[in-house]
Design an enzyme around this catalytic site. Structure first.
Site, PDB file in Angstrom:
ATOM      1  N   GLU A 153      29.397  46.007  37.489  1.00 46.69           N
ATOM      2  CA  GLU A 153      28.420  44.903  37.504  1.00 46.69           C
ATOM      3  C   GLU A 153      26.973  45.364  37.354  1.00 46.69           C
ATOM      4  OE1 GLU A 153      29.417  42.625  41.014  1.00 46.69           O
ATOM      5  OE2 GLU A 153      31.498  42.432  40.400  1.00 46.69           O
ATOM      6  N   GLU A 258      40.609  41.846  37.468  1.00 41.65           N
ATOM      7  CA  GLU A 258      40.531  41.092  38.735  1.00 41.65           C
ATOM      8  C   GLU A 258      40.912  39.636  38.493  1.00 41.65           C
ATOM      9  OE1 GLU A 258      36.712  41.707  40.651  1.00 41.65           O
ATOM     10  OE2 GLU A 258      36.672  43.822  40.100  1.00 41.65           O
TER      11      GLU A 258
HETATM   12  O1  G3I Z   1      35.166  44.292  57.019  1.00 42.40           O
HETATM   13  C1  G3I Z   1      34.534  43.116  57.577  1.00 42.40           C
HETATM   14  C2  G3I Z   1      35.129  42.780  58.911  1.00 42.40           C
HETATM   15  O2  G3I Z   1      34.874  43.828  59.813  1.00 42.40           O
HETATM   16  C3  G3I Z   1      34.517  41.470  59.401  1.00 42.40           C
HETATM   17  O3  G3I Z   1      35.138  41.070  60.587  1.00 42.40           O
HETATM   18  C4  G3I Z   1      34.720  40.361  58.373  1.00 42.40           C
HETATM   19  C5  G3I Z   1      34.060  39.052  58.772  1.00 42.40           C
HETATM   20  O4  G3I Z   1      33.638  38.299  57.655  1.00 42.40           O
HETATM   21  O5  G3I Z   1      34.145  40.778  57.170  1.00 42.40           O
HETATM   22  C6  G3I Z   1      34.740  41.949  56.648  1.00 42.40           C
HETATM   23  O6  G3I Z   1      34.130  42.256  55.434  1.00 42.40           O
HETATM   24  C7  G3I Z   1      34.469  41.435  54.338  1.00 42.40           C
HETATM   25  C8  G3I Z   1      35.071  42.339  53.263  1.00 42.40           C
HETATM   26  O7  G3I Z   1      35.292  41.584  52.112  1.00 42.40           O
HETATM   27  C9  G3I Z   1      36.377  43.001  53.697  1.00 42.40           C
HETATM   28  O8  G3I Z   1      37.339  42.049  53.976  1.00 42.40           O
HETATM   29  C10 G3I Z   1      33.220  40.757  53.847  1.00 42.40           C
HETATM   30  O9  G3I Z   1      32.768  39.813  54.789  1.00 42.40           O
HETATM   31  C11 G3I Z   1      33.486  40.055  52.541  1.00 42.40           C
HETATM   32  O10 G3I Z   1      32.248  39.589  51.994  1.00 42.40           O
HETATM   33  C12 G3I Z   1      34.117  41.033  51.571  1.00 42.40           C
HETATM   34  O11 G3I Z   1      34.366  40.344  50.375  1.00 42.40           O
HETATM   35  C13 G3I Z   1      34.818  41.116  49.299  1.00 42.40           C
HETATM   36  C14 G3I Z   1      33.796  41.078  48.175  1.00 42.40           C
HETATM   37  O12 G3I Z   1      34.300  41.759  47.048  1.00 42.40           O
HETATM   38  C15 G3I Z   1      32.480  41.709  48.594  1.00 42.40           C
HETATM   39  O13 G3I Z   1      31.551  41.635  47.589  1.00 42.40           O
HETATM   40  C16 G3I Z   1      36.127  40.512  48.825  1.00 42.40           C
HETATM   41  O14 G3I Z   1      37.140  40.702  49.834  1.00 42.40           O
HETATM   42  C17 G3I Z   1      36.580  41.164  47.523  1.00 42.40           C
HETATM   43  O15 G3I Z   1      37.665  40.457  46.989  1.00 42.40           O
HETATM   44  C18 G3I Z   1      35.434  41.118  46.513  1.00 42.40           C
HETATM   45  O16 G3I Z   1      35.840  41.774  45.348  1.00 42.40           O
HETATM   46  C19 G3I Z   1      34.896  41.778  44.272  1.00 42.40           C
HETATM   47  C20 G3I Z   1      35.115  43.065  43.489  1.00 42.40           C
HETATM   48  O17 G3I Z   1      35.023  44.171  44.347  1.00 42.40           O
HETATM   49  C21 G3I Z   1      34.111  43.184  42.346  1.00 42.40           C
HETATM   50  N1  G3I Z   1      34.168  41.993  41.504  1.00 42.40           N
HETATM   51  C22 G3I Z   1      34.026  40.725  42.185  1.00 42.40           C
HETATM   52  C23 G3I Z   1      35.067  40.610  43.303  1.00 42.40           C
HETATM   53  C24 G3I Z   1      34.985  39.253  43.966  1.00 42.40           C
HETATM   54  O18 G3I Z   1      33.747  39.102  44.619  1.00 42.40           O
END
Ligand code: G3I
Length: 369
Positions: A153, A258
C-alpha cells in the site's frame, strides 16, 4: 526393544495425513490445482490450531496461507533490538507440515508499525531500520517462505506515492531499496508489490510506473498482488481484466491476495453522507444481522462465479488467489468501515458451511478435472 502397536500407528498415520492432498476429496484446492494456488488468511488462533473444525476445513480446502496479522511489523519487531517470531514460526511450521505455499505479509507497510518505528525521523535511522528489518526476517525464513509482500500500500488513489514515514524520510528510493534488500536476503523467493483498488485506472498506472522503476533500478520484483477487497457491483470485470493484462505485460505474476466481497452498504457510497456521522448501531447500515437473504446470497454467488471465470480465463498469468479469511465470522469486514456489523464476504459461513458462492466457484470446474 519398544513394541509398536499397529492399531495406534494406523490412527496416528491417519491423523498426520489428514491434510495431505487426497485425489478423491472435492475441494477448492483440488478443483483448481492445475490453475493457481487457492489460499486463505489465517488468524492467530487458526495458526495455533485452536479450533479443530476450522483446522480441518483449512487443510481440506486451501493449499496456500498468509498470516492475517501476526507477521506485520508491530508483532514481529516490537522494539528496536527485539524480534518476536513465536507466532510467525508457528505459522511457517503449519504451512510446512501441511505442504502449503507460504506467503509472507508484509515487510514494509505504513500501518501496524510498532510505536518505535513511527518515531524514526531521519534517513540514516530509517535506512538502518529497513536493512535490519528486511534482512533479519527474510533470511530467517529463507527457503521456507515462498513469496513476500515486500511493500504494501505505497500508493495513493491517484497513483502518486503515499506520504508515509518511509517516503518522508527516504524519498522514493525506499521502494527500490526494499526490493533489493529482500532479494539479497533470499535470491529465490518471489517478491511482490501488494495494494488495494488496483483495478482503478489511475492507481493501475501508478503500479505500472512503480514496477518499471524498480526494474530499471536493478531491483527484483516478481509479482503484483491485487488485494481484491471488492463489492457486489464493483470493480467491473472489464477493469479487473485490464489490470491482469497490464501487470502481466510487465513480465510479472499477478496474484489476488486478499479476496472478499462485501454485501453491506458503505457509508462513503451514500450520497450526502457525512462520514463523521456515527453509523455504529444504525440498523440501516447493518441490514442482515441474522441471516443473508437468498436474493443477496445468489448475487454473491453470481459475482464470485463471474470473477473466477475471469481468473480461469487468465490462469497462466495468475499465481494465487487467496481469500482474506476462512469463514464469514472472522472477516475484518464485520468491523470495517463500521464496527459490529454482520457481513458475508467469503465462501464459508460462520458455521463453516459452504455457501452458494462456494458451489458457484466449484461448478466452474465440474467435469473439467
Ligand atoms: O491485537 C489487538 C488485541 O490485543 C485487542 O484486544 C483488539 C481490540 O480491538 O485489537 C487487536 O488488534 C486488531 C488486529 O487487527 C488483530 O486482530 C486491531 O484492532 C485491528 O484493527 C486489526 O485489523 C487488521 C487490519 O489489517 C489492520 O490494519 C485486520 O484484522 C486485518 O484483516 C487487516 O488486513 C489488511 C491487510 O493486512 C492489508 N490490506 C488490507 C487488509 C484489510 O484492512
Amino acid at each position: 526393544m519398544k513394541i509398536i502397536n499397529p492399531y495406534l500407528l494406523a490412527i496416528t498415520t491417519l491423523l498426520l495425513v489428514n491434510c495431505s492432498p487426497k485425489k478423491e476429496v472435492t475441494s477448492l484446492k483440488n478443483s483448481y490445482k492445475d490453475d493457481f494456488y487457492i489460499g486463505t488468511a489465517l488468524s492467530a488462533s487458526q495458526i495455533e490450531e485452536k479450533n479443530a473444525a476450522e483446522d480441518s476445513l483449512i487443510c481440506k480446502e486451501f493449499n496456500a496461507i498468509t498470516a492475517e496479522n501476526i507477521m506485520k511489523s508491530m508483532f514481529v519487531h516490537p522494539q528496536k533490538d527485539k524480534y518476536d517470531f513465536t507466532l510467525a514460526d508457528k505459522f511457517v511450521a503449519f504451512g510446512e507440515k501441511n505442504k502449503m505455499f507460504i506467503h509472507g505479509h508484509t515487510l514494509i507497510w505504513h500501518s501496524q508499525l510498532a510505536p518505535w518505528m513511527e518515531k524514526i525521523k531521519d534517513s540514516t535511522e530509517m535506512k538502518a531500520f529497513m536493512k535490519d528489518h528486511i534482512t533479519t526476517i527474510v533470511s530467517k525464513y529463507k527457503g521456507k517462505i515462498n513469496s513476500w509482500d515486500v511493500v504494501n500500500e505505497a500508493l495513493n488513489e491517484d497513483g502518486t506515492l503515499r506520504k508515509s514515514v518511509f517516503l518522508n524520510t527516504l524519498g522514493e528510493s525506499y521502494l527500490v531499496d526494499a526490493f533489493k534488500l529482500a532479494a539479497a536476503a533470499d535470491p529465490k523467493v518471489d517478491l511482490y508489490y501488494n495494494d488495494y483498488n488496483l483495478e482503478e485506472p489511475a492507481k493501475r498506472e501508478g503500479v505500472i510506473r512503480l514496477v518499471k522503476k524498480i526494474k530499471a533500478a536493478g531491483g527484483k520484483i516478481d509479482g503484483v498482488g491485487s488485494q481484491g477487497h471488492w463489492k457486489l457491483d464493483s470493480p467491473s470485470l472489464e477493469e479487473i481484466e485490464k489490470s491482469i493484462l497490464a501487470y502481466s505485460a510487465l513480465g510479472v505474476k499477478v496474484a489476488f491476495t486478499e479476496l472478499d466481497i462485501t454485501v453491506l452498504p458503505n457509508p462513503w457510497d451514500l450520497k450526502g453522507a457525512d462520514v463523521n456521522q456515527n453509523f455504529e448501531g444504525n440498523p440501516k447500515m447493518n441490514p442482515y444481522p441474522e441471516t443473508l437473504p437468498d436474493s443477496v446470497q445468489t448475487k454473491l454467488a453470481q459475482r464470485y462465479a463471474d470473477i473466477f471465470k475471469l481468473f480461469l480465463k487468465h490462469k497462466e498469468k495468475i499465481s494465487r488467489v487467496t481469500f482474506w479469511g476462512v469463514h464469514d465470522g472472522q472477516s475484518w469486514l464485520n468491523d470495517w468501515p463500521i464496527k459490529g456489523r454482520t457481513n458475508y464476504p467469503l465462501l464459508f459461513d460462520t458455521k463453516l458451511q459452504p455457501k452458494k458462492a462456494y458451489n458457484s466457484v466449484m461448478q466452474l470446474k465440474e467435469g473439467k478435472e
